[in-house]
Design an enzyme around this catalytic site. Structure first.
Site, mmCIF file in Angstrom:
data_model
loop_
_atom_site.group_PDB
_atom_site.id
_atom_site.type_symbol
_atom_site.label_atom_id
_atom_site.label_comp_id
_atom_site.label_asym_id
_atom_site.label_seq_id
_atom_site.Cartn_x
_atom_site.Cartn_y
_atom_site.Cartn_z
ATOM 1 N N TYR A 215 -2.409 -1.382 10.245
ATOM 2 C CA TYR A 215 -2.398 -1.533 8.788
ATOM 3 C C TYR A 215 -1.077 -1.037 8.211
ATOM 4 C CZ TYR A 215 -4.100 -1.166 3.944
ATOM 5 O OH TYR A 215 -4.266 -1.302 2.578
ATOM 6 N N SER B 130 0.865 -1.180 0.000
ATOM 7 C CA SER B 130 0.000 0.000 0.000
ATOM 8 C C SER B 130 0.901 1.229 0.000
ATOM 9 C CB SER B 130 -0.845 0.010 1.278
ATOM 10 O OG SER B 130 -1.426 1.282 1.498
HETATM 11 N N1 NAD Z 1 -8.739 -0.088 -1.532
HETATM 12 C C1 NAD Z 1 -7.619 0.604 -1.407
HETATM 13 O O1 NAD Z 1 -7.606 1.842 -1.433
HETATM 14 C C2 NAD Z 1 -6.315 -0.110 -1.194
HETATM 15 C C3 NAD Z 1 -5.125 0.650 -1.256
HETATM 16 C C4 NAD Z 1 -3.914 0.003 -1.072
HETATM 17 C C5 NAD Z 1 -3.881 -1.358 -0.838
HETATM 18 N N2 NAD Z 1 -5.046 -2.073 -0.770
HETATM 19 C C6 NAD Z 1 -4.937 -3.494 -0.497
HETATM 20 O O2 NAD Z 1 -5.533 -4.215 -1.551
HETATM 21 C C7 NAD Z 1 -6.028 -5.457 -1.057
HETATM 22 C C8 NAD Z 1 -7.474 -5.634 -1.468
HETATM 23 O O3 NAD Z 1 -8.234 -4.589 -0.846
HETATM 24 P P1 NAD Z 1 -9.667 -4.123 -1.380
HETATM 25 O O4 NAD Z 1 -9.649 -2.651 -1.396
HETATM 26 O O5 NAD Z 1 -10.039 -4.885 -2.602
HETATM 27 O O6 NAD Z 1 -10.554 -4.557 -0.112
HETATM 28 P P2 NAD Z 1 -11.940 -5.344 0.016
HETATM 29 O O7 NAD Z 1 -12.362 -5.110 1.414
HETATM 30 O O8 NAD Z 1 -12.862 -5.009 -1.091
HETATM 31 O O9 NAD Z 1 -11.473 -6.872 -0.193
HETATM 32 C C9 NAD Z 1 -10.733 -7.534 0.783
HETATM 33 C C10 NAD Z 1 -10.739 -9.010 0.498
HETATM 34 O O10 NAD Z 1 -10.036 -9.669 1.556
HETATM 35 C C11 NAD Z 1 -10.791 -10.769 2.002
HETATM 36 N N3 NAD Z 1 -10.568 -11.044 3.420
HETATM 37 C C12 NAD Z 1 -10.786 -10.222 4.475
HETATM 38 N N4 NAD Z 1 -10.558 -10.876 5.628
HETATM 39 C C13 NAD Z 1 -10.206 -12.143 5.301
HETATM 40 C C14 NAD Z 1 -9.879 -13.300 6.044
HETATM 41 N N5 NAD Z 1 -9.890 -13.313 7.395
HETATM 42 N N6 NAD Z 1 -9.578 -14.432 5.381
HETATM 43 C C15 NAD Z 1 -9.590 -14.458 4.017
HETATM 44 N N7 NAD Z 1 -9.898 -13.395 3.254
HETATM 45 C C16 NAD Z 1 -10.210 -12.252 3.892
HETATM 46 C C17 NAD Z 1 -12.252 -10.358 1.773
HETATM 47 O O11 NAD Z 1 -13.084 -11.519 1.702
HETATM 48 C C18 NAD Z 1 -12.148 -9.606 0.453
HETATM 49 O O12 NAD Z 1 -12.255 -10.509 -0.636
HETATM 50 C C19 NAD Z 1 -5.814 -5.432 0.460
HETATM 51 O O13 NAD Z 1 -4.619 -6.112 0.800
HETATM 52 C C20 NAD Z 1 -5.659 -3.956 0.752
HETATM 53 O O14 NAD Z 1 -4.929 -3.719 1.919
HETATM 54 C C21 NAD Z 1 -6.252 -1.489 -0.943
#
Ligand code: NAD
Length: 207
Positions: free
Chosen positions: A158, A145
């Site tokens: 985080y 991130s």
């Molecule tokens: N959305 C953003 O702005 C952003 C920015 C930087 C990094 N990220 C990273 O990208 C990745 C995806 O994030 P997103 O925005 O799509 O979030 P999201 O909340 O839409 O998806 C998260 C996913 O993780 C899974 N998950 C959560 N807890 C879990 C568990 N205990 N066991 C198995 N699976 C689990 C959920 O089922 C879901 O499919 C993450 O690692 C997040 O930190 C997101």
């Protein structure tokens, strides 16, 4: 040259693929002919996998809780079986967010975020890495991130976990690059996914 990025027929495992960024990355891999195992926390993962299969993609759904190490290991074994014993690509995408001022940040939230966002990706790198090292080929993509570098506000767990993901990626790279395994990380900026619901709501309210 035109086959330089050909990944048709490769086999991938991607966590957190029932929605958000993971769903999009899974779709991207399958559009390029990769047989993909997608992981999700609930039975919904099978419905998502079925939707992908209905589009002609080769997709398997596996239920796994990354907060539970036994569940993770069992899901990995089932995934490898579905992929006929081979894994070429691992995408560690699942993640959670907890927001609270650092002086009040609950330790149980710290534990959950570190377990799901850092420890589970390491264990999956290790499990997949062992298979890839045997084959002398593998691609691991961790999702870090921009908070890996900035630290953010009210997200100490985080930021720490994502900082860890960035350095874990470098550590594995140092050990495995010479043995055929590429370990990389992507550090996205803000994306409008479920993870940012609370943040987006605050922006909507306060501009
Ligand atoms: N959305 C953003 O702005 C952003 C920015 C930087 C990094 N990220 C990273 O990208 C990745 C995806 O994030 P997103 O925005 O799509 O979030 P999201 O909340 O839409 O998806 C998260 C996913 O993780 C899974 N998950 C959560 N807890 C879990 C568990 N205990 N066991 C198995 N699976 C689990 C959920 O089922 C879901 O499919 C993450 O690692 C997040 O930190 C997101």
């Amino acid at each position: 040259m035109k086959d330089l990025f050909d990944i048709k027929g490769r086999k991938a495992l991607i966590t957190g693929a029932t929605r958000g960024l993971g769903w999009g990355m899974a779709e991207g891999l399958m559009e390029y002919g990769v047989e993909t195992v997608i992981w999700g926390t609930s039975e919904k993962v099978e419905a998502v996998a079925q939707e992908f299969r209905d589009r002609g993609f080769c997709c398997h759904g596996i239920t796994a809780d990354l907060g539970n190490r036994e569940s993770l290991k069992a899901a990995f074994v089932r995934s490898i079986e579905r992929l006929d014993g081979k894994i070429d690509i691992l995408v560690n995408c699942a993640g959670i967010q907890r927001r609270c001022p650092s002086e009040e940040f609950p330790m149980e939230d710290w534990d959950a975020v570190l377990e799901i966002n850092l420890t589970a990706p390491f264990e999956l790198c290790q499990l997949a890495g062992r298979e890839m090292l045997k084959a002398g080929y593998g691609k691991i993509i961790n999702i870090a991130s921009m908070q890996s570098f900035f630290g953010g506000f009210t997200i100490p767990a985080y930021a720490s976990a994502k900082g860890g993901v960035a350095l874990l990626t470098k550590a594995l790279c140092n050990e495995w690059a010479g043995r055929g395994i590429n370990v990389n990380a992507i550090a996205p900026g803000y994306m409008a996914t479920e993870m940012n619901t609370a943040l987006l709501e605050r922006i909507r309210l306060f501009g």
